[in-house]
Enzyme design. Sequence first.
Site, PDB file in Angstrom:
ATOM      1  N   SER A 146      45.794 -30.132 -64.998  1.00  0.00           N
ATOM      2  CA  SER A 146      46.193 -31.406 -64.378  1.00  0.00           C
ATOM      3  C   SER A 146      45.647 -31.424 -62.957  1.00  0.00           C
ATOM      4  CB  SER A 146      47.727 -31.471 -64.330  1.00  0.00           C
ATOM      5  OG  SER A 146      48.160 -32.500 -63.471  1.00  0.00           O
ATOM      6  N   TYR A 161      56.089 -27.930 -62.435  1.00  0.00           N
ATOM      7  CA  TYR A 161      54.866 -28.378 -63.121  1.00  0.00           C
ATOM      8  C   TYR A 161      53.620 -27.959 -62.336  1.00  0.00           C
ATOM      9  CZ  TYR A 161      51.817 -31.529 -65.776  1.00  0.00           C
ATOM     10  OH  TYR A 161      50.815 -32.049 -66.564  1.00  0.00           O
TER      11      TYR A 161
HETATM   12  N1  NAI Z   1      50.040 -37.391 -69.462  1.00  0.00           N
HETATM   13  C1  NAI Z   1      49.686 -37.013 -68.243  1.00  0.00           C
HETATM   14  O1  NAI Z   1      49.881 -37.740 -67.258  1.00  0.00           O
HETATM   15  C2  NAI Z   1      49.021 -35.713 -68.029  1.00  0.00           C
HETATM   16  C3  NAI Z   1      49.099 -34.680 -68.928  1.00  0.00           C
HETATM   17  N2  NAI Z   1      48.518 -33.480 -68.641  1.00  0.00           N
HETATM   18  C4  NAI Z   1      48.590 -32.364 -69.558  1.00  0.00           C
HETATM   19  O2  NAI Z   1      47.935 -32.707 -70.758  1.00  0.00           O
HETATM   20  C5  NAI Z   1      48.556 -32.041 -71.858  1.00  0.00           C
HETATM   21  C6  NAI Z   1      48.949 -33.077 -72.896  1.00  0.00           C
HETATM   22  O3  NAI Z   1      49.915 -33.938 -72.314  1.00  0.00           O
HETATM   23  P1  NAI Z   1      50.323 -35.349 -72.940  1.00  0.00           P
HETATM   24  O4  NAI Z   1      49.404 -35.706 -74.020  1.00  0.00           O
HETATM   25  O5  NAI Z   1      50.558 -36.248 -71.831  1.00  0.00           O
HETATM   26  O6  NAI Z   1      51.742 -34.962 -73.502  1.00  0.00           O
HETATM   27  P2  NAI Z   1      52.408 -35.269 -74.919  1.00  0.00           P
HETATM   28  O7  NAI Z   1      53.859 -34.970 -74.728  1.00  0.00           O
HETATM   29  O8  NAI Z   1      52.016 -36.596 -75.396  1.00  0.00           O
HETATM   30  O9  NAI Z   1      51.722 -34.164 -75.808  1.00  0.00           O
HETATM   31  C7  NAI Z   1      51.997 -32.814 -75.661  1.00  0.00           C
HETATM   32  C8  NAI Z   1      52.104 -32.220 -77.032  1.00  0.00           C
HETATM   33  O10 NAI Z   1      52.386 -30.822 -76.914  1.00  0.00           O
HETATM   34  C9  NAI Z   1      53.354 -30.500 -77.870  1.00  0.00           C
HETATM   35  N3  NAI Z   1      54.079 -29.298 -77.491  1.00  0.00           N
HETATM   36  C10 NAI Z   1      54.922 -29.146 -76.453  1.00  0.00           C
HETATM   37  N4  NAI Z   1      55.453 -27.919 -76.481  1.00  0.00           N
HETATM   38  C11 NAI Z   1      54.917 -27.277 -77.541  1.00  0.00           C
HETATM   39  C12 NAI Z   1      55.090 -26.000 -78.103  1.00  0.00           C
HETATM   40  N5  NAI Z   1      55.940 -25.113 -77.589  1.00  0.00           N
HETATM   41  N6  NAI Z   1      54.376 -25.682 -79.205  1.00  0.00           N
HETATM   42  C13 NAI Z   1      53.528 -26.571 -79.757  1.00  0.00           C
HETATM   43  N7  NAI Z   1      53.332 -27.805 -79.278  1.00  0.00           N
HETATM   44  C14 NAI Z   1      54.038 -28.155 -78.182  1.00  0.00           C
HETATM   45  C15 NAI Z   1      54.263 -31.728 -77.906  1.00  0.00           C
HETATM   46  O11 NAI Z   1      55.048 -31.757 -79.056  1.00  0.00           O
HETATM   47  C16 NAI Z   1      53.241 -32.839 -77.828  1.00  0.00           C
HETATM   48  O12 NAI Z   1      52.756 -33.201 -79.100  1.00  0.00           O
HETATM   49  C17 NAI Z   1      49.725 -31.265 -71.268  1.00  0.00           C
HETATM   50  O13 NAI Z   1      49.328 -29.948 -71.011  1.00  0.00           O
HETATM   51  C18 NAI Z   1      49.997 -31.990 -69.961  1.00  0.00           C
HETATM   52  O14 NAI Z   1      50.599 -31.151 -69.019  1.00  0.00           O
HETATM   53  C19 NAI Z   1      47.823 -33.287 -67.487  1.00  0.00           C
HETATM   54  C20 NAI Z   1      47.716 -34.275 -66.578  1.00  0.00           C
HETATM   55  C21 NAI Z   1      48.260 -35.580 -66.796  1.00  0.00           C
HETATM   56  O1  LIG Z   2      52.041 -36.506 -60.502  1.00  0.00           O
HETATM   57  C1  LIG Z   2      53.150 -36.715 -60.947  1.00  0.00           C
HETATM   58  O2  LIG Z   2      53.994 -37.407 -60.346  1.00  0.00           O
HETATM   59  C2  LIG Z   2      53.535 -36.159 -62.213  1.00  0.00           C
HETATM   60  O3  LIG Z   2      54.517 -36.505 -62.761  1.00  0.00           O
HETATM   61  C3  LIG Z   2      52.678 -35.134 -62.787  1.00  0.00           C
HETATM   62  C4  LIG Z   2      52.304 -35.499 -64.153  1.00  0.00           C
HETATM   63  O4  LIG Z   2      53.252 -34.961 -65.015  1.00  0.00           O
HETATM   64  C5  LIG Z   2      50.940 -35.053 -64.419  1.00  0.00           C
HETATM   65  O5  LIG Z   2      50.702 -34.343 -65.311  1.00  0.00           O
HETATM   66  C6  LIG Z   2      49.902 -35.559 -63.520  1.00  0.00           C
HETATM   67  O6  LIG Z   2      48.780 -34.809 -63.624  1.00  0.00           O
END
Ligand code: NAI
Ligand SMILES: O=C(O)C(=O)C[C@H](O)C(=O)CO
Length: 259
Positions: A146, A161
Amino acid sequence: MQKIFSLEGKNAVVVGGAGGIGQAIAQGLAEAGAKVAIASRSVDSLQRAVLEIKEACGLEVKYYTVDAAVESSVEALVVESVKDFGKVDILVNAQGFNKKFNAEDFPMDSFKQMFDVNVIGVMMCCKHFGKHMIQNGYGKMVNLSSVRGRIATKGPGNAGYCGTKGALDMMTRQLASEFGKYNITVNAIGPTITETPMMTDILNSRGPNARKDLAESLPMKRMALPTDCVGPAIFLCSDASGFVTGNIIYPDGGLTAIG
Ligand SMILES: NC(=O)C1=CN([C@@H]2O[C@H](COP(=O)(O)OP(=O)(O)OC[C@H]3O[C@@H](n4cnc5c(N)ncnc54)[C@H](O)[C@@H]3O)[C@@H](O)[C@H]2O)C=CC1
Ligand SMILES: O=C(O)C(=O)C[C@H](O)C(=O)CO
C-alpha cells in the site's frame, strides 16, 4: 498483447482473490493467458468470484479455500494447487485487511491480527510456494502492499496497518535478495485507497464527500479502481519484468509523488 507480457503456459495462484483487488488481478492474469486459481477463506465468496470472472471474460478459474494466517492451511494450498496444475509459476498475495484505532487506544490483539494476515500470512505463502518455485527454477511473486507502507496518514488510526505494510515492503526486498539466484522475482504493488469491500465502511464513515475529496487530493483527480492494479500485476508476473525484483510499483494516481 506483446509476447513479453503474455502469461500463456503459466499457472497462477492469487491468495485473497475472491474480491476487490485480488479478484481484478486474477481476472487480468487469466485474460493475459495464465491458468489461474483464487484462494480465500469462504467458499461462498470464492464461488461468487469464479462466477463473476466467468461472466466478465468467459474464462474459468479454479478455487481453493485457505486461511493464509495458518501455516498448515498454506502448506495444504501449495500441495493441492501443485497437484492440480503440475507447477505454480506465479503467486499473488492479495490477502489483507485494515482495522483502525487511535494509537493510544489500539487493542493489541487487533494489531497482532493485522500482522498475522498482512505480514506473517504473506511470508508463509512466499515460504511454501517459494520451496516449490526453487525446485522449478522459476517464480514470480507479487505482494499487495500500500502507499501506507511508505507514507503515513495525516489522521489517526493507521498505526497497525502502516506498520504491516512497511514490514511487508522490507520483507519483499529481503525475499527478492534471497530468491534471486533461483530465478524467482519478488515485487510489490502499493495502491492508494481503492474502492473495494475492505474500504467501503472506512469511506462511508468519512461522510458523503469522502470519495470526491479523495479524488481531488490526487494529481490524477479520480479515485483508484481495483483494475488500476491489473497492468502492474501483469507486468510483474510476466517476462517483461524479467530483471525487476525487490521493487514496489505505486498505482496511486501520483500520491507518492506529492506525499
Ligand atoms: N482497498 C484499498 O484501498 C487498498 C488495499 N490494499 C491492499 O490490497 C490487498 C487487497 O485489498 P482489497 O481488495 O481492498 O480487500 P478485500 O477485503 O476486498 O480483499 C481481501 C481479500 O483477502 C481475503 N483474506 C483476508 N484474510 C485472509 C486470510 N487469513 N486468508 C485468506 N484470505 C484472506 C479476504 O477474504 C478478501 O477476499 C490487501 O492486502 C490490502 O491491504 C492496499 C492499498 C489500498
Ligand atoms: O489511508 C487510509 O486512510 C487507509 O485507510 C489506508 C487504506 O486502508 C489503504 O490501504 C490505503 O492504501
